[in-house]
Motif scaffolding. Structure first.
Motif, PDB file in Angstrom:
ATOM      1  N   VAL A 202      45.501 180.001  69.336  1.00 31.46           N
ATOM      2  CA  VAL A 202      45.317 180.506  67.970  1.00 31.46           C
ATOM      3  C   VAL A 202      45.938 179.541  66.968  1.00 31.46           C
ATOM      4  N   PHE A 203      47.110 179.012  67.289  1.00 30.43           N
ATOM      5  CA  PHE A 203      47.766 178.052  66.398  1.00 30.43           C
ATOM      6  C   PHE A 203      46.920 176.792  66.237  1.00 30.43           C
ATOM      7  N   GLY A 204      46.390 176.281  67.331  1.00 31.74           N
ATOM      8  CA  GLY A 204      45.583 175.067  67.280  1.00 31.74           C
ATOM      9  C   GLY A 204      44.304 175.244  66.481  1.00 31.74           C
ATOM     10  N   VAL A 205      43.615 176.338  66.712  1.00 35.44           N
ATOM     11  CA  VAL A 205      42.372 176.593  65.977  1.00 35.44           C
ATOM     12  C   VAL A 205      42.664 176.813  64.492  1.00 35.44           C
ATOM     13  N   SER A 206      43.726 177.533  64.194  1.00 29.93           N
ATOM     14  CA  SER A 206      44.093 177.765  62.790  1.00 29.93           C
ATOM     15  C   SER A 206      44.450 176.457  62.091  1.00 29.93           C
ATOM     16  N   LEU A 207      45.192 175.609  62.773  1.00 34.47           N
ATOM     17  CA  LEU A 207      45.576 174.325  62.195  1.00 34.47           C
ATOM     18  C   LEU A 207      44.354 173.447  61.957  1.00 34.47           C
ATOM     19  N   ALA A 208      43.461 173.383  62.928  1.00 31.19           N
ATOM     20  CA  ALA A 208      42.249 172.565  62.789  1.00 31.19           C
ATOM     21  C   ALA A 208      41.350 173.092  61.668  1.00 31.19           C
ATOM     22  N   ALA A 209      41.201 174.404  61.584  1.00 31.67           N
ATOM     23  CA  ALA A 209      40.362 174.985  60.536  1.00 31.67           C
ATOM     24  C   ALA A 209      40.970 174.734  59.151  1.00 31.67           C
ATOM     25  N   THR A 210      42.265 174.855  59.046  1.00 33.24           N
ATOM     26  CA  THR A 210      42.929 174.637  57.766  1.00 33.24           C
ATOM     27  C   THR A 210      42.806 173.186  57.322  1.00 33.24           C
ATOM     28  N   VAL A 211      43.090 172.269  58.222  1.00 37.53           N
ATOM     29  CA  VAL A 211      42.990 170.845  57.882  1.00 37.53           C
ATOM     30  C   VAL A 211      41.546 170.471  57.548  1.00 37.53           C
ATOM     31  N   GLY A 212      40.602 171.007  58.297  1.00 37.88           N
ATOM     32  CA  GLY A 212      39.196 170.720  58.041  1.00 37.88           C
ATOM     33  C   GLY A 212      38.736 171.251  56.692  1.00 37.88           C
ATOM     34  N   LEU A 213      39.130 172.468  56.373  1.00 36.37           N
ATOM     35  CA  LEU A 213      38.711 173.075  55.108  1.00 36.37           C
ATOM     36  C   LEU A 213      39.348 172.367  53.914  1.00 36.37           C
ATOM     37  N   VAL A 214      40.624 172.031  54.024  1.00 35.11           N
ATOM     38  CA  VAL A 214      41.286 171.298  52.936  1.00 35.11           C
ATOM     39  C   VAL A 214      40.679 169.909  52.786  1.00 35.11           C
ATOM     40  N   GLY A 215      40.367 169.261  53.896  1.00 31.54           N
ATOM     41  CA  GLY A 215      39.731 167.951  53.836  1.00 31.54           C
ATOM     42  C   GLY A 215      38.360 168.011  53.201  1.00 31.54           C
ATOM     43  N   LEU A 216      37.594 169.028  53.527  1.00 33.28           N
ATOM     44  CA  LEU A 216      36.265 169.199  52.946  1.00 33.28           C
ATOM     45  C   LEU A 216      36.354 169.444  51.443  1.00 33.28           C
ATOM     46  N   PHE A 217      37.313 170.254  51.021  1.00 31.07           N
ATOM     47  CA  PHE A 217      37.495 170.519  49.592  1.00 31.07           C
ATOM     48  C   PHE A 217      37.922 169.239  48.872  1.00 31.07           C
ATOM     49  N   THR A 218      38.787 168.459  49.523  1.00 37.84           N
ATOM     50  CA  THR A 218      39.234 167.202  48.940  1.00 37.84           C
ATOM     51  C   THR A 218      38.064 166.232  48.772  1.00 37.84           C
ATOM     52  N   LEU A 219      37.179 166.175  49.755  1.00 42.23           N
ATOM     53  CA  LEU A 219      35.991 165.336  49.624  1.00 42.23           C
ATOM     54  C   LEU A 219      35.129 165.777  48.443  1.00 42.23           C
ATOM     55  N   GLY A 220      35.047 167.081  48.216  1.00 38.77           N
ATOM     56  CA  GLY A 220      34.304 167.581  47.062  1.00 38.77           C
ATOM     57  C   GLY A 220      34.921 167.154  45.752  1.00 38.77           C
ATOM     58  N   VAL A 221      36.238 167.225  45.655  1.00 38.54           N
ATOM     59  CA  VAL A 221      36.926 166.808  44.430  1.00 38.54           C
ATOM     60  C   VAL A 221      36.757 165.305  44.215  1.00 38.54           C
ATOM     61  N   VAL A 222      36.862 164.521  45.288  1.00 35.83           N
ATOM     62  CA  VAL A 222      36.673 163.075  45.177  1.00 35.83           C
ATOM     63  C   VAL A 222      35.231 162.765  44.763  1.00 35.83           C
ATOM     64  N   GLY A 223      34.279 163.515  45.294  1.00 37.94           N
ATOM     65  CA  GLY A 223      32.890 163.318  44.905  1.00 37.94           C
ATOM     66  C   GLY A 223      32.659 163.584  43.427  1.00 37.94           C
ATOM     67  N   LEU A 224      33.302 164.618  42.905  1.00 36.75           N
ATOM     68  CA  LEU A 224      33.172 164.892  41.466  1.00 36.75           C
ATOM     69  C   LEU A 224      33.847 163.804  40.640  1.00 36.75           C
ATOM     70  N   ALA A 225      34.957 163.270  41.116  1.00 35.26           N
ATOM     71  CA  ALA A 225      35.618 162.175  40.407  1.00 35.26           C
ATOM     72  C   ALA A 225      34.733 160.926  40.412  1.00 35.26           C
ATOM     73  N   LYS A 226      34.088 160.654  41.539  1.00 36.02           N
ATOM     74  CA  LYS A 226      33.163 159.508  41.613  1.00 36.02           C
ATOM     75  C   LYS A 226      31.977 159.735  40.681  1.00 36.02           C
ATOM     76  N   HIS A 227      31.532 160.993  40.580  1.00 38.80           N
ATOM     77  CA  HIS A 227      30.430 161.317  39.667  1.00 38.80           C
ATOM     78  C   HIS A 227      30.834 160.994  38.232  1.00 38.80           C
ATOM     79  N   GLU A 228      32.050 161.361  37.864  1.00 37.86           N
ATOM     80  CA  GLU A 228      32.529 161.100  36.500  1.00 37.86           C
ATOM     81  C   GLU A 228      32.591 159.607  36.220  1.00 37.86           C
ATOM     82  N   SER A 229      33.125 158.838  37.172  1.00 34.79           N
ATOM     83  CA  SER A 229      33.234 157.401  36.936  1.00 34.79           C
ATOM     84  C   SER A 229      31.860 156.727  36.974  1.00 34.79           C
TER      85      SER A 229
END
Length: 78
Positions: free
Chosen positions: A11-38
């Motif tokens: 449970v700890f491993g799956v929770s950690l992987a899901a959390t890191v994956g979701l935060v990474g995906l959100f970060t990619l979205g924010v970076v994509g919007l920043a690239k869109h602005e530039s």
């Protein structure tokens, strides 16, 4: 009381992987919007295609984040 350490670790491993994956995906979205602005700022220099691609990628990342959260809520409610 006996603790099932293997299940707890799983449970700890799956929770950690899901959390890191979701935060990474959100970060990619924010970076994509920043690239869109530039890219929009430099659209006069041939960046118009890049701006649209960056925005579409960012929206796709955010849509996947929403889908993951909705799936998690569905698992909790069911």
């Amino acid at each position: 009381m006996k603790i099932d350490w293997a299940a707890l670790g799983s449970v700890f491993g799956v929770s950690l992987a899901a959390t890191v994956g979701l935060v990474g995906l959100f970060t990619l979205g924010v970076v994509g919007l920043a690239k869109h602005e530039s890219a929009t700022a430099t659209a006069g220099h041939g960046g118009a295609g890049t701006a649209g691609l960056a925005r579409a990628g960012a929206y796709a990342c955010f849509a996947l984040c929403v889908a993951a959260v909705a799936y998690g809520i569905r698992l909790i409610v069911a």
